[in-house]
Design a protein around this motif. Structure first.
Motif, mmCIF file in Angstrom:
data_model
loop_
_atom_site.group_PDB
_atom_site.id
_atom_site.type_symbol
_atom_site.label_atom_id
_atom_site.label_comp_id
_atom_site.label_asym_id
_atom_site.label_seq_id
_atom_site.Cartn_x
_atom_site.Cartn_y
_atom_site.Cartn_z
ATOM 1 N N GLU A 244 0.810 -1.211 0.000
ATOM 2 C CA GLU A 244 0.000 0.000 0.000
ATOM 3 C C GLU A 244 0.850 1.270 0.000
ATOM 4 O O GLU A 244 0.553 2.225 -0.698
ATOM 5 C CB GLU A 244 -0.920 0.001 1.227
ATOM 6 N N SER A 245 1.918 1.265 0.793
ATOM 7 C CA SER A 245 2.718 2.484 0.933
ATOM 8 C C SER A 245 3.708 2.685 -0.200
ATOM 9 O O SER A 245 4.097 3.819 -0.505
ATOM 10 C CB SER A 245 3.490 2.439 2.259
ATOM 11 N N GLY A 246 4.137 1.582 -0.828
ATOM 12 C CA GLY A 246 5.167 1.677 -1.856
ATOM 13 C C GLY A 246 6.560 1.820 -1.280
ATOM 14 O O GLY A 246 7.546 1.945 -2.030
ATOM 15 N N GLU A 247 6.661 1.809 0.036
ATOM 16 C CA GLU A 247 7.964 1.930 0.685
ATOM 17 C C GLU A 247 8.754 0.625 0.550
ATOM 18 O O GLU A 247 8.191 -0.446 0.346
ATOM 19 C CB GLU A 247 7.787 2.269 2.167
ATOM 20 N N GLU A 248 10.072 0.737 0.708
ATOM 21 C CA GLU A 248 10.932 -0.435 0.621
ATOM 22 C C GLU A 248 10.904 -1.230 1.920
ATOM 23 O O GLU A 248 10.674 -0.683 3.003
ATOM 24 C CB GLU A 248 12.367 -0.006 0.317
ATOM 25 N N ILE A 249 11.151 -2.530 1.803
ATOM 26 C CA ILE A 249 11.262 -3.403 2.964
ATOM 27 C C ILE A 249 12.738 -3.517 3.335
ATOM 28 O O ILE A 249 13.568 -3.871 2.490
ATOM 29 C CB ILE A 249 10.679 -4.797 2.671
ATOM 30 N N PHE A 250 13.055 -3.224 4.572
ATOM 31 C CA PHE A 250 14.439 -3.313 5.036
ATOM 32 C C PHE A 250 14.828 -4.782 5.201
ATOM 33 O O PHE A 250 14.112 -5.568 5.826
ATOM 34 C CB PHE A 250 14.581 -2.583 6.365
ATOM 35 N N LEU A 251 15.979 -5.188 4.638
ATOM 36 C CA LEU A 251 16.437 -6.566 4.713
ATOM 37 C C LEU A 251 17.698 -6.740 5.553
ATOM 38 O O LEU A 251 17.802 -7.663 6.350
ATOM 39 C CB LEU A 251 16.676 -7.123 3.301
#
Length: 478
Positions: A244-251
């Motif tokens: 929904e946010s389009g933000e990146e997922i921190f890995l």
């Protein structure tokens, strides 16, 4: 460019034996054209003037039989090279594949291409169910398939992704484990003992995300089988937020890639997630947060469908689906990436949504701005995939997929709401003020021709019956 030149170009681009097979197929088809014309099997002088796939299929079957019988008719002893004497059935098969690709690549997406491939593979799914599945993915990249175990949820999802993908690297079918308590089964984790190592999940879910980000012009599919065996909000939380946010997922905290894994990753717009759901004592219910972010399609089997299945049951050949609709992928992805929201011709839709909102609010299951927007998109895309659908049919699909899934609760809480919602599904609203008898009995006792939204009405009827008999009901169980 005529068909002969188009086929030559297509063969050179799509066949692995580029140096030999493509040109040899052209020679063998030219030779077959003469033989078929001489034997009056075709009226045209050339097979390349034929675009009838059924006719090419019949000719292909004849040639295969002749080759099995080793008839001299098909053995071209005058061929300039040994290999060109035996390309005849293969060349016809490839020409048929070329014609299918050519038709599928047309700008207009036609549902019957996929239905034909399903039938050829031995699978039986109703057109309405196939339509809803494809259109739901186009309007929203997250789809939940729920219903009776063994009703074909996973098989339909698997069939579609096989059909539309160029190769198997574009999709992963991953069984969800009952022990999934965090995101690691899907996204892996950095090795705490070795800063230069990232441990990827063995199911290749993370690899699929990485590949999808690298190839934005192709659709990718993640199928989570039995998605609710574990709490979805635990292992899938990063996906729900990022979609929904389009933000990146921190890995990981590294400056660059570790073991081929970047520090952060996006959920790409060309990734489609399909979750299959069975409801029993071993599974977990979905929260409104999850249901609100998806289209939900319920699979049920009617007596007529079971009879039809038993009459036609046979072996399934999934290989007949592989990449048959790959030419449609571009159009599919373009429609999925189209974020436009229709405004014209939606007055009736808006009026009906307003009525349903008021009643759902009484049960604490009202919808927000996101759901309203997605309903408008779903209705618009349904019309583009099947222009023959009436507005009331499109509204019916939107109601059951986007408005009803969050309904659950006790008899006291839901009976009045379910009755009013079912009343809104009728052609003529039954006014409680004018009826002396029980409104419930009137609403749930109407004839079929009085129902405006039959799919939604039938679901509401089952939920009402469950609430009365069991004291509790929910969309997933009724």
């Amino acid at each position: 460019m005529n068909n002969r030149e188009e086929f030559k170009k297509w063969a050179l681009e799509n066949l692995t034996e580029k140096s030999n097979a493509g040109p040899s197929y052209l020679i063998s088809l030219d030779w077959l054209s003469k033989r078929f014309s001489e034997n009056k099997r075709i009226k045209e002088k050339s097979l390349f003037e034929i675009e009838d796939i059924d006719l090419i299929s019949k000719l292909h079957s004849e040639v295969k039989k002749i080759q099995r019988d080793k008839s001299s008719y098909i053995y071209n002893k005058d061929a300039p090279s040994y290999g060109e004497r035996f390309f005849y059935s293969a060349s016809l098969a490839k020409y048929r594949e070329f014609l299918e690709s050519k038709r599928i690549n047309s700008a207009e997406i036609k549902l019957h291409f996929f239905q034909t491939s399903l039938k050829n593979s031995g699978l039986l799914f109703k057109k309405h169910l196939v339509l809803r599945t494809i259109t739901s993915l186009i309007s929203k990249s997250f789809l939940i398939l729920t219903g009776l175990s063994g009703s074909g949820k996973t098989k339909l999802a698997q069939s579609f992704v096989k059909w539309i993908s160029v190769d198997s690297n574009q999709y992963k079918i991953i069984p969800v484990g009952a022990d999934w308590t965090n995101r690691e089964p899907l996204l892996g984790y950095p090795n705490a003992l070795n800063q230069n190592e990232y441990v990827k999940p063995e199911n290749s879910a993370l690899d699929l995300l990485i590949e999808a980000n690298k190839n934005p012009n192709f659709p990718y599919f993640l199928i989570l089988d039995e998605m609710n065996l574990s709490h979805v909000e635990r292992y899938f939380a990063d996906f729900l937020s990022a979609m929904e946010s389009g933000e990146e997922i921190f890995l990981h905290s590294g400056a660059g890639s570790i073991s081929g894994v970047p520090p952060k990753i996006r959920i790409p717009k060309n990734l489609f997630i399909i979750g299959t759901v069975n409801i029993d004592e071993t599974t977990h219910m979905f929260s409104p947060k999850v249901l609100d972010r998806a289209n939900t399609i319920e699979f049920r089997i009617t007596p007529d469908e079971m009879k039809s299945f038993l009459d036609q049951v046979g072996e399934i050949h999934m290989e007949n689906l592989e990449s048959k609709g790959a030419g449609m992928a571009k159009s599919f992805l373009e429609m999925a990436l189209d974020k436009s929201i229709p405004s014209e011709g939606m007055d009736d839709v808006k009026e009906q949504l307003g009525k349903f909102f008021v009643e759902l609010k009484k049960a604490g299951a009202e919808f927000g701005y996101r759901s309203a927007t997605e309903i408008l998109k779903l209705i618009d895309r349904l019309g583009k995939i099947d222009p023959d659908l009436e507005m009331k049919e499109k509204l019916d699909i939107a109601i059951i997929q986007k408005l009803l899934p969050k309904l659950h609760g006790s008899r006291r809480k839901l009976v009045t709401v379910l009755t009013t919602l079912a009343n809104l599904c009728l052609n003529d609203y039954i006014s409680p003020e004018k009826e002396k008898a029980s409104v419930e009995g009137k609403v749930f006792g109407v004839e079929a021709n009085q129902i405006k939204y039959p799919i939604s009405y039938e679901k509401l009827s089952r939920m009402y019956k469950a609430a009365v008999e069991n004291g509790f009901t929910s969309f997933a169980e009724a």
